[in-house]
Each structure stands twice: as C-alpha cells, then as structure tokens.
Design an enzyme around this catalytic site. Sequence first.
Site, mmCIF file in Angstrom:
data_model
loop_
_atom_site.group_PDB
_atom_site.id
_atom_site.type_symbol
_atom_site.label_atom_id
_atom_site.label_comp_id
_atom_site.label_asym_id
_atom_site.label_seq_id
_atom_site.Cartn_x
_atom_site.Cartn_y
_atom_site.Cartn_z
ATOM 1 N N HIS A 2 21.543 -54.284 9.712
ATOM 2 C CA HIS A 2 20.273 -54.658 9.090
ATOM 3 C C HIS A 2 20.611 -55.743 8.063
ATOM 4 O O HIS A 2 21.685 -55.704 7.458
ATOM 5 C CB HIS A 2 19.649 -53.509 8.290
ATOM 6 C CG HIS A 2 19.384 -52.247 9.046
ATOM 7 N ND1 HIS A 2 20.363 -51.334 9.326
ATOM 8 C CD2 HIS A 2 18.230 -51.723 9.529
ATOM 9 C CE1 HIS A 2 19.832 -50.303 9.970
ATOM 10 N NE2 HIS A 2 18.528 -50.512 10.107
ATOM 11 N N ASP A 53 22.056 -54.396 4.915
ATOM 12 C CA ASP A 53 23.391 -53.765 4.947
ATOM 13 C C ASP A 53 24.453 -54.754 4.532
ATOM 14 O O ASP A 53 25.467 -54.374 3.958
ATOM 15 C CB ASP A 53 23.800 -53.333 6.369
ATOM 16 C CG ASP A 53 22.809 -52.433 7.043
ATOM 17 O OD1 ASP A 53 22.108 -51.710 6.344
ATOM 18 O OD2 ASP A 53 22.753 -52.458 8.299
ATOM 19 N N GLU A 93 17.430 -44.033 21.078
ATOM 20 C CA GLU A 93 18.443 -43.287 20.314
ATOM 21 C C GLU A 93 18.406 -41.811 20.690
ATOM 22 O O GLU A 93 17.329 -41.205 20.754
ATOM 23 C CB GLU A 93 18.198 -43.461 18.804
ATOM 24 C CG GLU A 93 19.234 -42.685 18.012
ATOM 25 C CD GLU A 93 19.087 -42.791 16.502
ATOM 26 O OE1 GLU A 93 18.917 -43.902 15.988
ATOM 27 O OE2 GLU A 93 19.158 -41.733 15.852
ATOM 28 N N ASP A 127 17.044 -36.142 11.384
ATOM 29 C CA ASP A 127 17.846 -37.161 12.054
ATOM 30 C C ASP A 127 19.257 -37.142 11.475
ATOM 31 O O ASP A 127 19.580 -37.902 10.585
ATOM 32 C CB ASP A 127 17.147 -38.505 11.755
ATOM 33 C CG ASP A 127 17.626 -39.640 12.610
ATOM 34 O OD1 ASP A 127 18.226 -39.388 13.659
ATOM 35 O OD2 ASP A 127 17.388 -40.792 12.211
ATOM 36 N N ASP A 175 25.153 -45.372 16.296
ATOM 37 C CA ASP A 175 24.293 -45.206 15.119
ATOM 38 C C ASP A 175 24.563 -43.788 14.609
ATOM 39 O O ASP A 175 23.744 -42.880 14.746
ATOM 40 C CB ASP A 175 22.826 -45.405 15.498
ATOM 41 C CG ASP A 175 21.942 -45.486 14.263
ATOM 42 O OD1 ASP A 175 22.464 -45.265 13.155
ATOM 43 O OD2 ASP A 175 20.742 -45.763 14.407
#
Length: 437
Positions: free
Chosen positions: A99, A102, A266, A305, A337
């Site tokens: 991102h 980040d 995901e 999550d 991830d």
Amino acid sequence: MAYFKNIGKIAYEGKGSDNPLAFKHYNPQEVVLGKTMEEHLRFAVAYWHTFTASGADPFGVGTAVRGWDSANEMDQAKMRVEANFEFLNKIGIPFYCFHDRDIAPEGASLAETNKNLDVIVDLLEQGMKDTGAKLLWNTANMFTNPRFVHGAGTTSNADVYAYAGAQLKKSLEIGKRLGAENYVFWGGREGYETLLNTDMALELDNLARLFHMAVAYANEIGFGAQFLIEPKPKEPTKHQYDFDAATTIAFLQKYGLKDYFKLNLEANHATLAGHTFEHEIRVAAINGMLGSLDANQGDLLLGWDTDEFPTDLFSTTLTMYEVLKAGGIGKGGVNFDAKVRRGSFEDEDLFLAHIAGMDTYAWGLKAAAKLIDTNLIDGFVENRYRSFKEGIGAEIVAGRATLASLEQYALQNNAIKNESGRLERIKLQLNEIIYSV
Ligand code: XLS
Ligand code: CA
Ligand code: CA
C-alpha cells in the site's frame, strides 16, 4: 546494510531435510504439469505485514524486534526498502506488494506526503533494477487515516472523496513507474454500519464513478496493469460493499466495469463470508474473473481476519486444484497477505513463516496435479452429471426443453433413481493423495 545477517539463502533440500531454514517441497525449478513451481505459484511478499507491521494489537503495543526500530520515520522507510530486497533475495520470492502508506510516512499535507513517496519510490525502482524483484501489485491505503472515518469512495464528504481521488491518481502513477503487473482495490472502509445515516444508492454510484475515473486515468497514462477488486464481507465496516466474489461481480456488471476488472481473492476473507477459498475461486473462474490470490488462513475459533500463514494442506490442495483447472493464475500470483503471530517476534520468524506458507502451497500444488492426473474428482463429477449428456438431459442443455416437454417426460417417467454423492469416500481418497506426494 544487511538486516538478516544470520540467515543465508533458503535452499530446497527435499523431504528428508531437518533444516528448518530450507524448503522440503518448494523446488522452484521442478516441473509440475508442464510449468515450473515458480511459474505456477508466482509468490509475493506483503510489505505491510512483513516490514511495516509491529505486532501491535488492540491490547498491546508492537512486539517485533527489527533492525530499523530506533530510526526516525523517514529513515525507517528507507531501511525497510533495503530489508525488502534482502528478504526477497534470501527467501527466493520474485514479487512483492504494498500500500502507498506502507512504504512512506504521511507528511503534513498531501504534497508533502507525495514527496515522501517519491523519495522511497526512487529507492524501490533502483532496488528492483539491481535485484530483478518485481511488483505483483500496489494499492492505496484509504482506510487508516482518520479522514477516511466515513469511507473514501463511499464517504458522505465530497472533500474526502476528492482526496481519495488524488491519492488514487498518485498510486496509479507509482504502479506505472514500478511496472506493477496488477493494481488492487480493497474497499477498506467502503461499507456502512447502519442505514439510519446512510444513502446506500449514492455511495455505490460514487464508488463506481471512482473506478471509472481510475480506468480512464490508467488509460491516459498508459498503465497496463490488470485491475483487481478484493472482496471482504466485514471488518472494518459491518457491511462491506464488496462482500464476496458474487456480490462484487454483480456490482461490476451493473456499472459497466466488468471488462476492466478481475478479482483478488483472499482465503481469510472467503471464510469470513461463510465460503471456502475454493468456492470463491470457482465463482471467479466460471465468470472469467480470476485475477490473483491473497494466501493466508483464518482461525476457525476466531471470527475475525487473523491473516495467518497458510499451513492447511487440505485447503492449499483444493486452492491449487481450482487454479490449475482455471488454466493458471495468469498475471496474478500467490501473495502472502499473512502476518507472523505476535509471539513470533524475531526476524527468523519472518523466514520460517514464509517457508511454511511456500512449502504448504508447493505441497498443495503437487497434490492438486496428482488429483488431476488420477482423474479422481473430474471422473466422478463427469459420471455424476452423465444424465445431461443424452435424452431429456441433452435437450435441457441444448436449450430445447420447455416446461411442457419436461411435463410430458416426467409424466411417463415414474421411477426416478438417484445415486449417492459418495462424499466420504472421495474425502478419504483425497487424504491419500495429499499424503502420497
Ligand atoms: C485487509 C486486506 C488488505 C488488502 C489490500 O483485510 O486484506 O490488506 O489485501 O488493501
Ligand atoms: Ca488481502
Ligand atoms: Ca485480510
């Protein structure tokens, strides 16, 4: 400067090895069904979990011990770039993902934030040239900063919407500069808590408008990445608009966006939506929308999550089976991830966790290839639906049946005979295949 001094290049040593810092299954050059493992899996490291995150949770500060901890924000950002390329090289992963927030800290204004980004993007560009590392995808973080309290593309505040547009524009430019193969849109706060204060129709229309602007701008600057939307059913909002693959495809269709996007699916988001990962992949694949995978796993006992590294062989086997049946992952990849647990705070854990994920996926790939070779699932499924190959079934499939013709058939066909689905038998055979490779 080296950050992981005590760790060398991770090698494939095969099944007999007891070296924890070696692969037992992931052998990048090994050919499986005509392609190398490296080509099938296209692994990527998630910058945010691996280099930016600290292990903080709502009850405690970070625990991770990293070589850049004591530096100031901008120096940390520069050190992380070096750590990223060192890590990719040592673990043998060709891609990474990030991102915008980040890689570089936000400044006091948008202009200053963009300047910080430019400094770091220069370093990333150079590092990619020097090492051959590639960007699987980048994305814009439009959910962490308090300005996005009511969303970005679905905010109630037009000023915030404009800011999001500016941030997205910059992110697309960065993607183009670094040759990103894909660009991801995950709707961090694109959802709502209650209809009591929400104009759902306007929010969805506005979100689609932002996507159309992104398509137009990518076209304008010649950014050829595959656009991906990443579904998630909840967290942080109660009702996320991109709930799952099916909901997202319906949204894209309604707004004339389907040709410009595919899906980044995901595993943990699938289970949060009450689906298996393989369900989501199949839904995407049969709609021509399979883009890329975020590899991780949730915890059956926890309802959020957790983004754990994938270690469940049953799931990676069925995941890779779906990918192989869909003809491969294309421009996408398998992005971890996933984050090490808060108690796994040493640098070495970053390597051990990625090795666990890579070996579990490589093992799953081998088992999936064997599933195809042995024709276990295909053979069973084909036989199960054989009644649609002839007679009334063939008429239905050809689109020639009417309710009247079905009635005529049913009236003279009194003895309907069903057959067992043999689920338990198939599951045992699947176990045998997984443990045989
Ligand atoms: C969060 C998402 C996010 C996306 C990229 O749950 O997984 O990390 O992958 O914004
Ligand atoms: Ca994700
Ligand atoms: Ca996640």
